[in-house]
Design an enzyme around this catalytic site. Structure first.
Site, mmCIF file in Angstrom:
data_model
loop_
_atom_site.group_PDB
_atom_site.id
_atom_site.type_symbol
_atom_site.label_atom_id
_atom_site.label_comp_id
_atom_site.label_asym_id
_atom_site.label_seq_id
_atom_site.Cartn_x
_atom_site.Cartn_y
_atom_site.Cartn_z
ATOM 1 N N ASN A 9 0.727 -1.091 -0.079
ATOM 2 C CA ASN A 9 0.052 0.000 0.039
ATOM 3 C C ASN A 9 0.999 1.302 0.089
ATOM 4 O O ASN A 9 1.419 1.656 1.066
ATOM 5 C CB ASN A 9 -0.923 -0.072 1.279
ATOM 6 C CG ASN A 9 -1.552 1.125 1.329
ATOM 7 O OD1 ASN A 9 -1.846 2.220 0.486
ATOM 8 N ND2 ASN A 9 -2.145 1.458 2.559
ATOM 9 N N TRP A 10 0.972 1.766 -1.133
ATOM 10 C CA TRP A 10 1.973 2.919 -1.223
ATOM 11 C C TRP A 10 1.338 4.195 -0.682
ATOM 12 O O TRP A 10 2.005 5.080 -0.668
ATOM 13 C CB TRP A 10 2.419 3.475 -2.943
ATOM 14 C CG TRP A 10 2.948 2.088 -3.527
ATOM 15 C CD1 TRP A 10 3.475 0.982 -2.727
ATOM 16 C CD2 TRP A 10 3.681 2.635 -4.797
ATOM 17 N NE1 TRP A 10 4.122 0.511 -3.821
ATOM 18 C CE2 TRP A 10 4.457 1.266 -4.930
ATOM 19 C CE3 TRP A 10 3.444 3.386 -5.667
ATOM 20 C CZ2 TRP A 10 4.872 0.951 -6.175
ATOM 21 C CZ3 TRP A 10 4.106 3.190 -6.951
ATOM 22 C CH2 TRP A 10 5.001 1.966 -7.203
ATOM 23 N N LYS A 11 -0.075 4.318 -0.453
ATOM 24 C CA LYS A 11 -0.748 5.375 0.314
ATOM 25 C C LYS A 11 -0.463 6.885 -0.493
ATOM 26 O O LYS A 11 -0.385 6.614 -1.863
ATOM 27 C CB LYS A 11 -0.198 5.767 1.660
ATOM 28 C CG LYS A 11 0.017 4.465 2.501
ATOM 29 C CD LYS A 11 0.210 4.593 3.964
ATOM 30 C CE LYS A 11 0.373 3.338 4.910
ATOM 31 N NZ LYS A 11 0.371 3.520 6.116
ATOM 32 N N HIS A 94 -9.433 0.859 5.012
ATOM 33 C CA HIS A 94 -7.906 1.197 5.550
ATOM 34 C C HIS A 94 -8.340 2.091 6.972
ATOM 35 O O HIS A 94 -8.957 3.082 6.861
ATOM 36 C CB HIS A 94 -7.061 1.704 4.718
ATOM 37 C CG HIS A 94 -5.581 1.611 5.346
ATOM 38 N ND1 HIS A 94 -5.226 2.654 6.074
ATOM 39 C CD2 HIS A 94 -4.528 0.837 4.943
ATOM 40 C CE1 HIS A 94 -3.736 2.465 6.277
ATOM 41 N NE2 HIS A 94 -3.396 1.093 5.862
ATOM 42 N N GLU A 96 -6.636 4.572 7.952
ATOM 43 C CA GLU A 96 -6.439 5.852 7.558
ATOM 44 C C GLU A 96 -7.819 6.331 7.063
ATOM 45 O O GLU A 96 -8.009 7.745 7.323
ATOM 46 C CB GLU A 96 -5.067 6.099 6.752
ATOM 47 C CG GLU A 96 -3.982 5.833 7.407
ATOM 48 C CD GLU A 96 -2.880 5.269 6.654
ATOM 49 O OE1 GLU A 96 -2.595 5.354 5.656
ATOM 50 O OE2 GLU A 96 -2.003 5.023 7.380
ATOM 51 N N GLU A 166 -5.230 -5.221 10.602
ATOM 52 C CA GLU A 166 -4.199 -4.347 10.888
ATOM 53 C C GLU A 166 -4.684 -3.519 12.090
ATOM 54 O O GLU A 166 -5.542 -2.497 12.168
ATOM 55 C CB GLU A 166 -4.462 -3.140 9.927
ATOM 56 C CG GLU A 166 -4.001 -3.918 8.276
ATOM 57 C CD GLU A 166 -3.486 -2.854 7.421
ATOM 58 O OE1 GLU A 166 -2.408 -3.171 6.930
ATOM 59 O OE2 GLU A 166 -4.173 -1.894 7.062
ATOM 60 N N GLY A 172 2.673 1.939 10.720
ATOM 61 C CA GLY A 172 3.453 3.193 10.605
ATOM 62 C C GLY A 172 4.110 3.477 12.044
ATOM 63 O O GLY A 172 4.757 4.523 11.916
ATOM 64 N N SER A 212 3.523 -2.490 10.361
ATOM 65 C CA SER A 212 4.973 -2.524 10.273
ATOM 66 C C SER A 212 5.788 -3.829 10.044
ATOM 67 O O SER A 212 6.586 -4.072 10.643
ATOM 68 C CB SER A 212 5.542 -2.020 11.861
ATOM 69 O OG SER A 212 5.173 -0.784 12.196
ATOM 70 N N GLY A 233 2.725 -1.315 4.258
ATOM 71 C CA GLY A 233 2.840 0.143 4.027
ATOM 72 C C GLY A 233 4.483 0.533 3.606
ATOM 73 O O GLY A 233 4.810 0.363 2.752
ATOM 74 N N GLY A 234 5.079 0.989 4.772
ATOM 75 C CA GLY A 234 6.300 1.610 4.576
ATOM 76 C C GLY A 234 7.311 0.855 3.916
ATOM 77 O O GLY A 234 8.058 1.326 2.841
HETATM 78 C C1 PEP Z 1 -0.656 -0.150 6.154
HETATM 79 O O1 PEP Z 1 -0.703 1.172 5.892
HETATM 80 O O2 PEP Z 1 -1.332 -0.898 5.974
HETATM 81 C C2 PEP Z 1 0.491 -0.535 7.014
HETATM 82 C C3 PEP Z 1 0.504 -1.790 7.269
HETATM 83 O O3 PEP Z 1 1.708 0.257 7.016
HETATM 84 P P1 PEP Z 1 3.035 -0.018 7.637
HETATM 85 O O4 PEP Z 1 3.509 -1.534 7.104
HETATM 86 O O5 PEP Z 1 3.872 1.038 7.338
HETATM 87 O O6 PEP Z 1 2.821 -0.039 9.075
#
Ligand code: PEP
Length: 249
Positions: A9-11, A94, A96, A166, A172, A212, A233-234
């Site tokens: 997920n590049w957001k 998600h 966010e 999640e 994040g 993470s 994500g990251g």
């Molecule tokens: C996400 O945004 O779905 C996520 C899991 O982010 P991260 O891996 O950065 O925690």
């Protein structure tokens, strides 16, 4: 057999030139793996990403969509618009989107319906906040998120649904659920599905963990029985890290 999936997920990261660069790095790292691999760039770069990855076995997916087919919804994008450029999977719910854009179980139920009516696959995200876990309420919260948004569906719909647990406190933050915490929750999610739809349905649904996940913890998390992959994500913003996670299978 349910599938292993790793989705990046590049957001709201990467403009067009950055997208092209990251995709060219992904193509260099790409190799056969035991997982389905997906990336979710922003709307403006979906078409470019789709075209570039057509032959690579990496699916390009969307981060969100609206529940209406078309009409007076300024700034929104519909399932049929996504489908018209080849996108077949969408991330919905998600944390966010829930936190910053007021998405609720009710609006998400409508989005899920719209995606399924358009023959799209849904990666449905949910998870508890830190306060819920501290007060021992994590299972109740997760159960109600799943029930409210998905339990109006028939069993067949679950062929097109991937679940992504999640925990909000792990997204994040660098804080990861332990592999045991992830497994316990995934087993609970599968049981929740089995109670409603039976074991045959529950056993076939892929349940991803997100929060993470990094190259150094992916293997242990993915080794758990009910963890079928990750939403990343990251670490999906660096091709080398992303494929280290994919190759953890
Ligand atoms: C996400 O945004 O779905 C996520 C899991 O982010 P991260 O891996 O950065 O925690």
């Amino acid at each position: 057999m349910r599938k292993n999936i790793v989705a990046g997920n590049w957001k709201m990261n990467n403009d067009l030139p950055e997208t092209e660069m990251l995709i060219s790095d992904l193509i260099k790292q790409n190799q056969t793996s035991d997982a389905e691999v997906m990336i979710a760039p922003t709307f403006t770069n979906l078409w470019q990403a789709f075209e570039s990855l057509r032959q690579e076995g990496i699916e390009v997916i969307a981060q969100n969509m609206h529940f209406a087919e078309n009409g007076a919804y300024t700034g929104e994008v519909s399932a049929s618009m996504l489908k018209s450029i080849g996108i077949k999977t969408v991330i919905l719910g998600h944390s966010e989107r829930r936190a910053y854009f007021n998405e609720t179980d009710e609006s998400l139920a409508k989005k899920v319906d719209a995606a399924l009516e358009n023959d799209m696959r849904v990666i449905f995200c949910f998870g508890e906040e830190l306060a819920d876990r501290k007060s021992g309420n994590e299972e109740a919260v997760v159960e109600s998120q799943i029930k409210n948004a998905l339990f109006h569906l028939g069993a067949d719909a679950f062929k097109s649904i991937v679940l992504a647990y999640e925990p909000v406190w792990a997204i994040g933050t660098g804080e990861t659920a332990t592999p045991e915490q992830a497994q316990d929750m995934h087993a609970f999610i599968r049981k929740t599905l089995a109670d409603k739809y039976g074991n045959d349905v529950a056993d076939e649904v892929s349940i991803l963990y997100g929060g993470s996940v990094k190259p150094n913890n992916a293997k242990e998390i993915f080794s758990k029985q009910d963890v079928d992959g990750g939403l990343i994500g990251g670490a999906s913003l660096k091709a080398e890290d992303f494929f280290a996670i994919v190759n953890a299978f």
